[in-house]
Scaffold this motif. Structure first.
Motif, mmCIF file in Angstrom:
data_model
loop_
_atom_site.group_PDB
_atom_site.id
_atom_site.type_symbol
_atom_site.label_atom_id
_atom_site.label_comp_id
_atom_site.label_asym_id
_atom_site.label_seq_id
_atom_site.Cartn_x
_atom_site.Cartn_y
_atom_site.Cartn_z
ATOM 1 N N GLY A 190 0.829 -1.199 0.000
ATOM 2 C CA GLY A 190 0.000 0.000 0.000
ATOM 3 C C GLY A 190 0.860 1.243 0.000
ATOM 4 N N ALA A 191 0.196 2.399 -0.039
ATOM 5 C CA ALA A 191 0.939 3.653 -0.044
ATOM 6 C C ALA A 191 1.408 4.032 1.356
ATOM 7 C CB ALA A 191 0.080 4.765 -0.628
ATOM 8 N N GLN A 192 0.601 3.678 2.356
ATOM 9 C CA GLN A 192 0.933 3.980 3.743
ATOM 10 C C GLN A 192 0.639 2.774 4.612
ATOM 11 O OE1 GLN A 192 2.123 6.609 5.450
ATOM 12 N NE2 GLN A 192 2.234 8.185 3.863
ATOM 13 N N TYR A 201 4.364 -3.684 22.189
ATOM 14 C CA TYR A 201 5.519 -2.867 21.828
ATOM 15 C C TYR A 201 6.681 -3.696 21.256
ATOM 16 C CZ TYR A 201 3.032 0.232 25.058
ATOM 17 O OH TYR A 201 2.089 0.980 25.703
ATOM 18 N N LEU A 202 6.480 -5.007 21.102
ATOM 19 C CA LEU A 202 7.596 -5.872 20.724
ATOM 20 C C LEU A 202 7.441 -6.521 19.357
ATOM 21 C CD1 LEU A 202 8.280 -7.647 24.138
ATOM 22 C CD2 LEU A 202 9.566 -5.766 23.106
ATOM 23 N N THR A 203 6.205 -6.773 18.918
ATOM 24 C CA THR A 203 6.019 -7.487 17.659
ATOM 25 C C THR A 203 6.444 -6.642 16.465
ATOM 26 O OG1 THR A 203 4.153 -8.692 18.642
ATOM 27 C CG2 THR A 203 4.381 -8.776 16.250
ATOM 28 N N LEU A 204 6.056 -5.378 16.453
ATOM 29 C CA LEU A 204 6.318 -4.483 15.332
ATOM 30 C C LEU A 204 6.977 -3.199 15.826
ATOM 31 C CD1 LEU A 204 2.853 -4.830 13.541
ATOM 32 C CD2 LEU A 204 4.953 -6.091 13.005
ATOM 33 N N LEU A 205 7.931 -2.715 15.065
ATOM 34 C CA LEU A 205 8.574 -1.416 15.338
ATOM 35 C C LEU A 205 9.153 -1.352 16.750
ATOM 36 C CD1 LEU A 205 5.935 0.972 13.694
ATOM 37 C CD2 LEU A 205 7.948 -0.094 12.640
ATOM 38 N N ALA A 206 9.695 -2.456 17.218
ATOM 39 C CA ALA A 206 10.174 -2.527 18.599
ATOM 40 C C ALA A 206 11.228 -1.468 18.894
ATOM 41 C CB ALA A 206 10.728 -3.915 18.890
ATOM 42 N N GLU A 207 12.153 -1.243 17.968
ATOM 43 C CA GLU A 207 13.242 -0.303 18.239
ATOM 44 C C GLU A 207 12.757 1.139 18.344
ATOM 45 O OE1 GLU A 207 17.671 0.885 16.489
ATOM 46 O OE2 GLU A 207 16.622 -0.901 15.771
ATOM 47 N N PRO A 338 0.156 12.182 26.203
ATOM 48 C CA PRO A 338 -0.968 11.228 26.275
ATOM 49 C C PRO A 338 -1.037 10.296 25.071
ATOM 50 C CG PRO A 338 -1.697 13.465 26.789
ATOM 51 C CD PRO A 338 -0.308 13.575 26.256
ATOM 52 N N PHE A 339 -0.461 10.710 23.945
ATOM 53 C CA PHE A 339 -0.459 9.875 22.749
ATOM 54 C C PHE A 339 0.775 10.203 21.914
ATOM 55 C CE2 PHE A 339 -2.733 13.733 21.676
ATOM 56 C CZ PHE A 339 -2.120 14.128 20.493
ATOM 57 N N THR A 340 1.088 9.303 20.978
ATOM 58 C CA THR A 340 2.213 9.523 20.069
ATOM 59 C C THR A 340 1.809 9.096 18.667
ATOM 60 O OG1 THR A 340 3.889 9.159 21.785
ATOM 61 C CG2 THR A 340 4.591 8.918 19.507
ATOM 62 N N CYS A 341 2.026 9.969 17.698
ATOM 63 C CA CYS A 341 1.927 9.617 16.286
ATOM 64 C C CYS A 341 3.346 9.669 15.746
ATOM 65 C CB CYS A 341 1.010 10.566 15.536
ATOM 66 S SG CYS A 341 -0.731 10.399 16.007
ATOM 67 N N PRO A 346 9.059 7.499 5.617
ATOM 68 C CA PRO A 346 7.989 7.788 4.654
ATOM 69 C C PRO A 346 7.249 6.507 4.283
ATOM 70 C CG PRO A 346 9.984 8.957 4.046
ATOM 71 C CD PRO A 346 10.363 8.045 5.184
ATOM 72 N N GLY A 347 5.946 6.532 4.444
ATOM 73 C CA GLY A 347 5.138 5.352 4.158
ATOM 74 C C GLY A 347 4.938 4.419 5.329
ATOM 75 N N LEU A 348 5.485 4.747 6.501
ATOM 76 C CA LEU A 348 5.356 3.885 7.677
ATOM 77 C C LEU A 348 5.253 4.738 8.936
ATOM 78 C CD1 LEU A 348 5.401 1.090 9.056
ATOM 79 C CD2 LEU A 348 7.911 1.210 9.013
ATOM 80 N N SER A 349 4.156 4.579 9.661
ATOM 81 C CA SER A 349 3.958 5.347 10.889
ATOM 82 C C SER A 349 3.248 4.479 11.923
ATOM 83 C CB SER A 349 3.142 6.615 10.618
ATOM 84 O OG SER A 349 1.822 6.281 10.210
ATOM 85 N N ALA A 350 3.186 4.981 13.142
ATOM 86 C CA ALA A 350 2.495 4.291 14.231
ATOM 87 C C ALA A 350 1.704 5.312 15.033
ATOM 88 C CB ALA A 350 3.486 3.568 15.133
#
Length: 376
Positions: A190-192, A201-207, A338-341, A346-350
């Motif tokens: 996909g695009a994003q 917090y460990l399965t994806l994007l752990a670092e 209270p939150f984090t974006c 580019p193309g990957l966020s949480a």
């Protein structure tokens, strides 16, 4: 970004669904991946309270107000029950009453919180006098409440039926890259890619997530049945909540409430206990909550905590209750915000919540996040 390209969302909790809605209504193809057969995380274990009144002035209050309108739209289109008659926060002591009075005279007027303070006849006639043993009640007129166990699945069906969102349930996402999702059902492009994986917090994007020093909050919750015909139609809180919610907690008068808790009920402070009561459409009440912070949530509930919650509930309602169910809620907690974006590449966020108000601010938070991603 071409509308022909997919936006891939990991997680079908309130943040994942909110992002799916924000993207799909803009005309994008959206696919959502969820490891379980139906949402089972914090978004269906919670109280269903979408509170405006408790949010501190600034960004959180703005997000809660914007989310309020989105919830109303969802309930119309997805046909789930949404109580829009507000909440009652009861002052049990003089210190709690003084704090609510000060809030109404100052901050509420300055930031246009829609509230009213009930005392005297107004309080004594509320629910036929059932709550007349309290000193006052703050009616938060903008607060809403849903029955999450039904509202979240109904929202999934609406997104599928009306907006063409494609859901992949019972599908584990093993890895993500910019524009790519690797799952137990194959690879998707996909695009994003937006990861909304709750407190995992460990399965994806752990670092990159480790840099936020994330923790979890475990809370003990119960479903109870009043032993009288209460017919409760509002979400309920007590003055204990004033030291937990940002709308009140930093007011000077909150110090007296906190001192009162430490003096008279130190166990409540130790376990982060304050009472929330949410009526279900079936006459039962969801009650909690407690706060146990750690890196990994313990699977073991403390019976004393449940007993303290039940005692608070019966004191507040002025009636006995019978326990029907017990469970744990777990959510991400104690971040710098209270939150984090998080824009990883580019193309990957949480997107992750670091406090327990995802239902209150999540819909509008996702709107802002999607809008920002589309400008990158």
């Amino acid at each position: 970004m071409p509308h022909s390209q997919s936006i891939l969302i990991v997680g079908a909790g309130i943040l994942g669904l909110s992002h799916a809605y924000a993207a799909a209504k803009r005309g994008f193809k959206v696919q959502v991946f969820e490891r379980t057969g139906t949402p089972l995380g914090a978004s269906v274990r919670n109280f269903g309270q979408a509170l405006v009144t408790g949010q501190p002035p600034g960004e959180m209050l703005d997000l809660a107000r914007a989310s309020r309108s989105i919830w109303a739209e969802w309930s119309r289109h997805a046909s789930f029950d949404l109580k829009r008659n507000g909440s009652y926060l009861f002052a049990r002591t003089e210190a709690e009453e003084h704090l609510l009075e000060t809030f109404c005279q100052g901050r509420a007027r300055e930031y246009d919180y829609r509230v009213e303070l009930l005392r005297g006849v107004e309080l004594n006639t509320l629910y036929g006098g059932q709550f007349s043993h309290h000193r006052a009640a703050l009616h938060g007129l903008d607060d809403q409440q849903v029955y999450s166990r039904e509202a979240i699945p109904a929202l999934v069906k609406y997104l599928q039926r009306e907006l063409g969102v494609e859901f992949h349930f019972s599908t584990l996402v093993r890895d993500v890259e910019p524009g790519l999702v690797y799952t137990t059902s194959g690879r998707f492009r996909g695009a994003q890619v937006i990861v909304c994986a709750g407190h995992d917090y460990l399965t994806l994007l752990a670092e990159p997530l480790a840099s936020l020093n994330p923790q979890t909050c475990r809370l003990q919750m119960l479903r109870v049945r009043p032993k009288i015909e209460l017919n409760l139609k509002h979400a309920l809180l007590t003055g204990l909540s004033c030291v937990h919610y940002g709308a009140f907690a930093d007011l000077p008068q909150a110090a007296a409430v906190q001192a009162e808790i430490l003096r008279d009920s130190p166990h409540l402070d130790q376990h982060g206990i304050h009472l929330l009561v949410s009526p279900t459409p079936y006459g039962d009440l969801i009650i909690g909550d407690s706060h146990d912070y750690s890196r990994d949530p313990s699977p073991f509930n403390g019976e004393r905590v449940d007993n303290w919650l039940l005692q608070l509930c019966e004191e507040t309602l002025a009636c006995e209750v019978q326990v029907v169910e017990r469970w744990q809620g777990v959510y991400g907690a104690r971040g710098a915000k209270p939150f984090t974006c998080l824009e990883v590449e580019p193309g990957l966020s949480a997107a992750l919540m670091q406090t327990g108000v995802g239902m209150s601010v999540g819909p509008a938070l996702a709107e802002a996040h999607i809008a920002r991603l589309l400008t990158l």
